[in-house]
Design an enzyme around this catalytic site. Structure first.
Site, PDB file in Angstrom:
ATOM      1  N   PHE A 113       0.827  -1.195   0.000  1.00  0.00           N
ATOM      2  CA  PHE A 113       0.000   0.000   0.000  1.00  0.00           C
ATOM      3  C   PHE A 113       0.871   1.259   0.000  1.00  0.00           C
ATOM      4  CE2 PHE A 113      -3.169  -3.172   1.441  1.00  0.00           C
ATOM      5  CZ  PHE A 113      -4.126  -2.934   0.468  1.00  0.00           C
ATOM      6  N   SER A 114       0.710   2.153   0.942  1.00  0.00           N
ATOM      7  CA  SER A 114       1.357   3.466   0.824  1.00  0.00           C
ATOM      8  C   SER A 114       2.851   3.472   1.097  1.00  0.00           C
ATOM      9  CB  SER A 114       0.652   4.484   1.712  1.00  0.00           C
ATOM     10  OG  SER A 114      -0.614   4.789   1.173  1.00  0.00           O
ATOM     11  N   ILE A 115       3.426   2.343   1.481  1.00  0.00           N
ATOM     12  CA  ILE A 115       4.883   2.266   1.447  1.00  0.00           C
ATOM     13  C   ILE A 115       5.357   2.460   0.006  1.00  0.00           C
ATOM     14  CG2 ILE A 115       6.874   0.743   1.825  1.00  0.00           C
ATOM     15  CD1 ILE A 115       5.454  -0.397   4.256  1.00  0.00           C
TER      16      ILE A 115
END
Length: 395
Positions: A113-115
């Site tokens: 995801f937002s990594i």
């Protein structure tokens, strides 16, 4: 009729996992490990790889007890209660613990995801080092299609630090609003029959400006990072997946290919669509801990890492921003989080419990991949941060 092997393993049939439910429990446990079966994805090649070293036995660490928030439990219990799929711990460059939940291995990939945003920022840093990208330049110098949008008078730096003024809310559970339209454009959500999902760039180019000027408070808005991915593509002249392969995966010595979801036009979901192995993500953290190189291979400049993890970012923008409740003395720079802790720890974070924690003082890197039922859970986020801080003292 007997259950299939899949049903016996997961408790539901494969055809129960749909584009409409893949981020919901219980289906997310399988879906987060197999996103490319649900959303079109581009391969990020690791090239010719070395064999992966054997897993480090986590059993001793898992048996240890911690007291967090007055609650005393074993580390194994904390991992279970936070829906952990994988935990990797490195100490001074060496893997010291590898935990995997059922039906997960060190070769398995998991969406981060937002990594993905933090990985995209590394690619932007590489392009800057190569003289291809100026972070202070107007976005329209690279992506002129956004000239009629909120981004018309914003800089790449505004994207990198999440200080773009946008009339947009990061509403993960909104089924009908602009965030849902955004997810349809990325092919993460199904469209109604006859409904054109559009494209990611088309959506971004339609986004209106917010009330304030760019360069104000930290405002977490994912389309900023998708647009940064497009900036990297235009600046480098390469597709996102190819640039990530040659500049990051192969130089890291990644042992597994990665992937990134793409829209109908092939645009990468640079804000959240990357899947990779837990150990390869730990290698990213170790590279950052070492100032931009790993095993003698320079990936991004030490100057960029120093700015990202220690010296850059606006404390004022953070204090006025969206996540001050999580990190009271934090800062945000180049899509990485500085904790403000005395040990200098810094982070990359994704929804549903994805974490990359780097503690320079303890020489510790921790990766945690999870399938938490809710996309955002403040209490669990704080528990995870306390868990990482405690683990850093135990290895």
């Amino acid at each position: 009729m007997p259950h299939s092997a899949f049903e016996s393993a997961y408790g539901f049939s494969r055809n129960a996992v749909q584009l409409s439910n893949w981020r919901q429990a219980p289906w997310n446990v399988w879906a987060f490990r197999n996103v490319s079966e649900l959303v079109p994805s581009a391969r990020i090649s690791a090239g010719i790889v070395k064999p992966e070293t054997p897993d480090a036995d986590p059993s001793g660490l898992l048996r240890e007890s911690l007291t967090i928030g007055g609650d005393s439990r074993s580390i194994a219990d904390f991992l279970t209660m936070t829906s952990t799929d994988a935990l990797v711990v490195m100490k001074a460059g060496r893997f010291v613990a590898d935990y995997q939940a059922a039906h997960f291995t060190s070769a398995s990939r998991h969406i981060v995801f937002s990594i993905s945003k933090s990985l995209t920022a590394i690619l932007a840093g590489v392009a800057e080092d190569e003289g291809l990208l100026d972070p202070e330049a107007p976005i329209v110098d690279y992506v002129p299609e956004v000239a009629g949008s909120a981004f018309a008078d914003a800089s790449v730096r505004h994207l990198l630090d999440m200080r773009v003024s946008l009339a947009f809310e990061e509403a993960y559970l909104d089924p009908t609003g602009e965030f849902a339209r955004y997810r349809r454009a990325t092919l993460w959500n199904p469209s109604a029959p006859g409904q054109d999902p559009g494209t990611l760039l088309g959506f971004i180019a339609s986004m209106p400006k917010g009330a304030g000027a760019h360069g104000g408070p930290f405002r977490y808005r994912s389309p900023n990072s998708d647009l940064l991915g497009l900036v990297v593509e235009r600046a480098s002249g390469e597709r996102y997946a190819d640039y990530a392969s040659s500049r990051l995966w192969q130089k890291l010595g990644a042992r597994q290919d990665g992937s990134v979801t793409v829209d109908a036009a092939g645009t990468a979901r640079a804000a959240g669509g990357v899947s990779m192995s837990a150990r390869d993500l730990a290698r990213v953290g170790e590279m950052m801990r070492r100032g931009g190189d790993l095993e003698g291979s320079r990936i991004v400049s030490q100057r960029w890492v120093e700015d990202t993890c220690r010296s850059g970012g606006s404390a004022e923008a953070w204090q006025q921003g969206d996540f001050v409740h999580l990190l009271g003395q934090g800062r945000y720079r180049n899509k990485w989080y500085q904790t403000g802790y005395a040990n200098g720890a810094f982070l990359a974070i994704g929804i549903h419990g994805q974490w990359l924690y780097v503690n320079p003082a303890a020489e510790v890197v921790i990766v945690k991949m999870s399938s938490q039922p809710e996309p955002v859970d403040d209490a669990t986020d704080k528990l995870n941060l306390q868990l990482f801080e405690a683990l850093a003292t135990r290895v």
